[in-house]
Design a protein around this motif. Structure first.
Motif, mmCIF file in Angstrom:
data_model
loop_
_atom_site.group_PDB
_atom_site.id
_atom_site.type_symbol
_atom_site.label_atom_id
_atom_site.label_comp_id
_atom_site.label_asym_id
_atom_site.label_seq_id
_atom_site.Cartn_x
_atom_site.Cartn_y
_atom_site.Cartn_z
ATOM 1 N N MET A 1 0.851 -1.193 0.000
ATOM 2 C CA MET A 1 0.000 0.000 0.000
ATOM 3 C C MET A 1 0.891 1.249 0.000
ATOM 4 N N LYS A 2 0.601 2.188 -0.900
ATOM 5 C CA LYS A 2 1.350 3.439 -0.948
ATOM 6 C C LYS A 2 0.384 4.600 -0.720
ATOM 7 N N LEU A 3 0.794 5.556 0.098
ATOM 8 C CA LEU A 3 -0.038 6.745 0.323
ATOM 9 C C LEU A 3 0.187 7.730 -0.813
ATOM 10 N N PRO A 4 -0.872 8.181 -1.488
ATOM 11 C CA PRO A 4 -0.700 9.169 -2.554
ATOM 12 C C PRO A 4 -0.158 10.485 -1.994
ATOM 13 N N LYS A 5 0.762 11.097 -2.730
ATOM 14 C CA LYS A 5 1.340 12.386 -2.312
ATOM 15 C C LYS A 5 0.222 13.419 -2.183
ATOM 16 N N GLY A 6 0.261 14.190 -1.113
ATOM 17 C CA GLY A 6 -0.723 15.253 -0.917
ATOM 18 C C GLY A 6 -2.084 14.781 -0.454
ATOM 19 N N CYS A 7 -2.194 13.497 -0.086
ATOM 20 C CA CYS A 7 -3.491 12.988 0.350
ATOM 21 C C CYS A 7 -3.800 13.445 1.779
ATOM 22 N N THR A 8 -5.036 13.245 2.177
ATOM 23 C CA THR A 8 -5.435 13.513 3.556
ATOM 24 C C THR A 8 -5.432 12.193 4.311
ATOM 25 N N LEU A 9 -4.855 12.227 5.496
ATOM 26 C CA LEU A 9 -4.782 11.036 6.337
ATOM 27 C C LEU A 9 -5.491 11.337 7.654
ATOM 28 N N VAL A 10 -6.444 10.496 8.009
ATOM 29 C CA VAL A 10 -7.129 10.649 9.287
ATOM 30 C C VAL A 10 -6.361 9.876 10.348
ATOM 31 N N VAL A 11 -5.986 10.543 11.431
ATOM 32 C CA VAL A 11 -5.373 9.861 12.562
ATOM 33 C C VAL A 11 -6.498 9.448 13.493
ATOM 34 N N ALA A 12 -6.706 8.141 13.600
ATOM 35 C CA ALA A 12 -7.849 7.606 14.338
ATOM 36 C C ALA A 12 -7.576 7.605 15.837
ATOM 37 N N SER A 13 -7.489 8.809 16.392
ATOM 38 C CA SER A 13 -7.247 8.962 17.828
ATOM 39 C C SER A 13 -7.880 10.247 18.325
ATOM 40 N N HIS A 14 -8.341 10.213 19.576
ATOM 41 C CA HIS A 14 -8.854 11.417 20.232
ATOM 42 C C HIS A 14 -7.832 11.954 21.233
ATOM 43 N N ASN A 15 -6.655 11.313 21.271
ATOM 44 C CA ASN A 15 -5.576 11.728 22.161
ATOM 45 C C ASN A 15 -4.775 12.824 21.457
ATOM 46 N N LYS A 16 -4.904 14.064 21.935
ATOM 47 C CA LYS A 16 -4.272 15.201 21.258
ATOM 48 C C LYS A 16 -2.753 15.075 21.210
ATOM 49 N N GLY A 17 -2.150 14.532 22.262
ATOM 50 C CA GLY A 17 -0.703 14.348 22.282
ATOM 51 C C GLY A 17 -0.253 13.379 21.199
ATOM 52 N N LYS A 18 -1.000 12.280 21.043
ATOM 53 C CA LYS A 18 -0.681 11.275 20.033
ATOM 54 C C LYS A 18 -0.855 11.849 18.628
ATOM 55 N N VAL A 19 -1.963 12.583 18.403
ATOM 56 C CA VAL A 19 -2.220 13.191 17.100
ATOM 57 C C VAL A 19 -1.104 14.175 16.755
ATOM 58 N N ARG A 20 -0.664 14.964 17.748
ATOM 59 C CA ARG A 20 0.395 15.948 17.525
ATOM 60 C C ARG A 20 1.706 15.256 17.153
ATOM 61 N N GLU A 21 2.042 14.163 17.840
ATOM 62 C CA GLU A 21 3.276 13.435 17.522
ATOM 63 C C GLU A 21 3.233 12.888 16.103
ATOM 64 N N ILE A 22 2.095 12.312 15.705
ATOM 65 C CA ILE A 22 1.980 11.747 14.360
ATOM 66 C C ILE A 22 2.006 12.865 13.321
ATOM 67 N N PHE A 23 1.357 13.978 13.631
ATOM 68 C CA PHE A 23 1.397 15.147 12.739
ATOM 69 C C PHE A 23 2.847 15.581 12.511
ATOM 70 N N PHE A 193 6.746 2.181 8.772
ATOM 71 C CA PHE A 193 5.593 2.686 8.030
ATOM 72 C C PHE A 193 6.060 3.568 6.861
ATOM 73 N N ALA A 194 6.983 4.490 7.145
ATOM 74 C CA ALA A 194 7.457 5.428 6.124
ATOM 75 C C ALA A 194 8.176 4.684 4.990
ATOM 76 N N ALA A 195 8.995 3.709 5.359
ATOM 77 C CA ALA A 195 9.743 2.954 4.351
ATOM 78 C C ALA A 195 8.798 2.175 3.440
ATOM 79 N N ALA A 196 7.681 1.707 4.018
ATOM 80 C CA ALA A 196 6.752 0.869 3.248
ATOM 81 C C ALA A 196 5.756 1.664 2.433
ATOM 82 N N VAL A 197 5.235 2.764 2.973
ATOM 83 C CA VAL A 197 4.106 3.424 2.297
ATOM 84 C C VAL A 197 4.367 4.862 1.842
ATOM 85 N N LEU A 198 5.466 5.457 2.303
ATOM 86 C CA LEU A 198 5.749 6.842 1.912
ATOM 87 C C LEU A 198 6.906 6.952 0.934
#
Length: 199
Positions: A1-23, A193-198
């Protein structure tokens, strides 16, 4: 699976700290990140028995609800002397209010009550990426270290103020967030994750 460049990705979390780290981890890749909380998505019940199972549940639910790619993280602290607890229940140990001060105190109390001197622990992270049709890939990472009490530092979130990674003297709550992003369990899973899909 490859993520298309410029796509929108939903981070499935309500934990603001976790969302910020992934962002922060995704920032260099030109991907728009939205948190499940800001989209008003409900939190699915975590009925899995492993970090990977719970990550898959959350990623698939968010992807199917939004018809876009979704990334979920299930992670937690595994304490050797507590037989791997709190493990998949790490967030629940903090209660409905997500008060990790109470959760860290519970870890300290149990170690004392059980007369355990082993302070070794690890953080574990499972990242699950779901495509809009619910097809999922999982990437896992760990970081090993030990616990120190009382908690130190106000950086990070969760159990960071009691965790010291191997080879370090400061807790994850004390070190610079950029350094944590380069060595954490989430960073280790993210590299796969980055090596596989980005790439």
């Amino acid at each position: 699976m490859k993520l298309p460049k410029g796509c929108t990705l939903v981070v499935a979390s309500h934990n603001k700290g976790k969302v910020r780290e992934i962002f922060d981890l995704l920032a260099p890749y030109g991907i728009t990140v939205k948190g499940a909380g800001e989209l008003g998505l409900p939190e699915p019940e975590e009925t899995g028995t492993t970090f990977a199972e719970n990550a898959i549940l959350k990623a698939r639910a968010a992807a199917l609800a939004t018809k876009t790619y979704a990334l979920a993280d299930d992670s937690g602290l595994a304490v050797a002397a507590l037989d791997g607890s709190p493990g998949i229940y790490s967030a629940r140990w903090a209660g409905e209010t997500r008060d990790f001060t109470l959760a860290m105190a519970k870890v300290a109390r149990l170690l004392t009550e059980l007369n355990k001197t082993d302070r070794s622990a690890k953080f574990v992270c499972s990242l699950a990426l779901s495509d809009p049709d619910g097809k999922v890939e999982v990437f896992e990472g760990e970081v090993h270290g030990h616990l120190e009490f009382p908690p130190r530092g106000s950086n990070g979130f969760g159990y960071d103020p009691i965790f010291v990674a191997n080879g370090m003297h400061e807790t994850f709550g004390e070190i610079d967030p950029a350094l944590k992003h380069s060595i954490s369990h989430r960073a280790n899973a993210f590299k796969k994750f980055a090596a596989a899909v980005l790439a």
